[in-house]
Design an enzyme around this catalytic site. Structure first.
Site, mmCIF file in Angstrom:
data_model
loop_
_atom_site.group_PDB
_atom_site.id
_atom_site.type_symbol
_atom_site.label_atom_id
_atom_site.label_comp_id
_atom_site.label_asym_id
_atom_site.label_seq_id
_atom_site.Cartn_x
_atom_site.Cartn_y
_atom_site.Cartn_z
ATOM 1 N N TYR B 166 46.553 51.244 44.034
ATOM 2 C CA TYR B 166 46.472 52.597 43.490
ATOM 3 C C TYR B 166 46.554 53.690 44.539
ATOM 4 O O TYR B 166 46.637 54.862 44.201
ATOM 5 C CB TYR B 166 45.201 52.767 42.653
ATOM 6 N N GLU B 252 33.165 21.988 38.077
ATOM 7 C CA GLU B 252 34.336 22.748 37.634
ATOM 8 C C GLU B 252 33.953 23.843 36.658
ATOM 9 O O GLU B 252 34.425 24.957 36.755
ATOM 10 C CB GLU B 252 35.364 21.810 36.970
ATOM 11 N N ASP B 304 36.629 17.917 35.062
ATOM 12 C CA ASP B 304 37.146 17.261 33.866
ATOM 13 C C ASP B 304 38.052 16.099 34.266
ATOM 14 O O ASP B 304 38.697 16.138 35.310
ATOM 15 C CB ASP B 304 37.971 18.248 33.030
#
Lengths: 423, 423
Positions: B166, B252, B304
């Site tokens: 910006y 995780e 997982d």
């Protein structure tokens, strides 16, 4: 070319002559601004104590036609489930069959109550009979969820919605089904979803002049460095809030939060800074409400100047339709819109290239918001939103970085506070 | 029907006879498991001190052909930029024009070094001349970013990438352009991105047996309730790490983290629990590495059982291609794969309905991983991944909730530790 260079210099963050920054020169000494904030705090505290008991559905004679839930203790949840199951057993034994009365959470059953300034659920309920092809599965799911919640209340542990789903994937099929019935069960038992000990992933953080206990540990949020304290997912284990802050600064986004935390803005103007990093999650909404209720502090919101910024403000303030049954526990009344407001874009001379054109979808969302009761009741908000839709321009909080990275904490916010420029 | 009921009972979380739970009976007393962990810690500490100085590119005679960056102090960043700009000035004055030598970060310029077990950048660099149509904009952007970083080093503040963007929207056009040049600049200066004081939004949390300082405040992570401590976005203000943990548990996902935090797993088995809530962000990767280096603790990962779980493990361990120039600072060597591993699905009798079929994309990702060097060098991982691709089944950590919400913390993890069941 020379002219262009001149212009660029004016908004160069590394400009040596910082007095060129818009409004930098109009800032008064901090003690003047602090006086303003003390008056705001006094007004908020007085308002809180004069209406010591907040309006309820009963006060408005709506108790019979509207439904709200309350926080229940674990043992109450347990006994309510047991009573419910006993009723069902009686119904079966007396030949009336097996089924549950489930409150409707459909749009048509929702009502915005201006006096309360939030959405509540009307009293429509439907029977969910076991002995019917169309509802046998849902009745089974409801029974299973009731059993699981009963177990959680016995063990006094918290789980996520995902955990619930995995206890019986074959029955639930997908998580939206167990999630939906979970909200049904909260309505049936007349308690908040957090009373069920089912929590959502937390993502909010808090920093500043606040001390509270999280699961028995005392947390001092002035001593949390720059990262801040993660807001606990289980509000029922949060307590003992103490603060010498003059206000709560609710920030939409992470980047602005980081700037304020690093600059320790809360030491210059005693405040508590909180953000959910985007969409408000349940944990952050509960935490904000608890701070507001216990500490009786004014809440000032710093959001992007776009329809979603206002939408986020409204979720904190009036609740979301999806969880309207729980609106009294999830909403924080009387949040002030500090900035970035559409009128700030010109007022603070934010350069054209730092503004973004609104998309068709943005404009539609903006127009839809103009029809919402919670916007309509605040003429200042209507005016700002009309300006946004008319100019078709939006801007992020970060757009202020065009005047230097610390313009937000050193000029924009102090000036806003000095000028009581909130709506 | 009776048979089915029997089966259901066996995995009902509210079953009274919890000894029916898989392997619950094979758990030894905690002191036995703690002995195992102490041996693991000793082995890790010994390994760390025997190779007291970790291998570097120079040791491998790769220093001339590969490029790595180091942490630089703010004043070094400042003087390096000044030297660079002086060189450019000399080049202009001597008639050789204005341009930068920019290291290439393309795939073809990346190399996996097995001895280091991470990806590094080769030494190819290209000239970015100002006086060329195709590079005039990028050279201007590079100069602007150098000026902004120089300013940050003078002011000693941190900003986000969004803030950088910006400061000159017209020049950068969109944020991907300023982000890309930011990485170029880090390579050019030979320093890490965090040395530039440009930070990413943090989302990681940490809880357990760790004390550290965040921006001068001492943080005790055993006293952070259930929410834990938000990992600070600026690693350079983190220090003074102390711990009596035996290992670091890298998780995780949020849901498993919440379970372990509420159960205060770290008090039963002294450990530090950390999660980035999904994809690892830079702040969490830096924090994990700092813990590993300073505390010399073994790191065990709970992800997982799907290709993305292993991918996440690999990002922590070997780095991502996008930031390979910084791999030595972002990666944590020797992370052990604790679970959920494909072989656990049968071993722990996870019911069929709690396993999910892998999609075509999953299978492709799995097969691609089998070609990656960091997988190949670990025969155990190859075997597990082959099993996953063969059975075409995946499972989330939450699948263990089918045996009761606390099966993860009370049976699965303790048993894994007892059996030294990590790869």
């Amino acid at each position: 070319m020379a002219d262009k260079k001149q212009k660029q210099k004016r908004r160069r963050p590394d400009s040596d002559d910082e007095s060129e920054l818009p409004f930098k020169n109009t800032l008064k000494p901090d003690r003047v601004i602090l006086e303003t904030l003390k008056k705001l705090l006094l007004a908020t505290t007085t308002a809180s104590s004069s209406t010591s008991k907040p309006l309820t559905l009963s006060d408005l004679n709506l108790a019979a036609t509207c439904r709200e839930v309350t926080d229940l203790s674990l043992s109450s949840v347990q006994s309510t489930i047991e009573t419910l199951i006993l009723q069902v057993t009686h119904s079966i034994l007396s030949g009336n069959g097996f089924g549950f009365q489930v409150p409707s959470r459909a749009s048509s059953n929702q009502l915005y109550v201006p006096e309360l300034d939030r959405i509540v659920l009307k009293d429509k309920a439907t029977l969910r009979p076991f002995a019917h092809m169309s509802s046998v599965r849902k009745t089974t799911i409801t029974t299973k969820i009731l059993a699981l919640i009963h177990q959680l209340s016995l063990k006094s542990i918290h789980v996520t919605k995902r955990d619930l789903f995995y206890t019986d994937v074959k029955l639930f099929q997908d998580q939206t089904q167990s999630d939906a019935v979970l909200d049904d069960v909260a309505c049936m038992l007349g308690c908040t979803r957090s009373s069920l000990n089912v929590i959502a992933s937390e993502k909010g953080v808090v920093v500043g002049r606040l001390i509270f206990s999280d699961n028995g540990d005392m947390i001092d949020c002035t001593k949390m460095g720059m990262g801040g304290k993660a807001i606990p997912p289980n509000i029922d284990r949060v307590g003992d809030m103490k603060s010498d802050a003059l206000f709560i600064l609710l920030v939409e986004k992470d980047a602005a939060y980081i700037r304020l935390a690093e600059d320790r803005f809360y030491n210059r103007f005693p405040c508590i800074i909180v953000t959910a990093k985007g969409q408000p999650d349940v944990a952050t909404r509960l935490f904000l409400r608890k701070m507001k209720i216990e500490l009786k502090l004014p809440v000032l919101a710093l959001v992007d100047s776009d329809p979603y910024g206002l939408k986020i403000l409204s979720v904190y303030g009036c609740g979301s339709k999806n969880m309207s049954y729980d609106s009294s526990n999830l909403t924080t009344p009387d949040i002030k819109w500090l900035g970035i407001r559409p009128s700030d874009l010109d007022k603070y001379k934010i350069p054209e290239q730092c503004r973004l054109p609104m998309t068709e979808q943005d404009i539609k969302t903006g127009k839809d918001l103009l029809e919402e009761d919670f916007v309509k009741k605040n003429p200042g908000w209507v005016e700002e939103l009309n300006l946004m839709v008319k100019t078709k321009q939006k801007a992020e909080i970060q757009a202020l970085s065009t005047f230097g990275f610390q313009y937000l904490s050193e000029v924009y916010l102090p000036l806003k506070l000095q000028q009581k420029d909130w709506l």
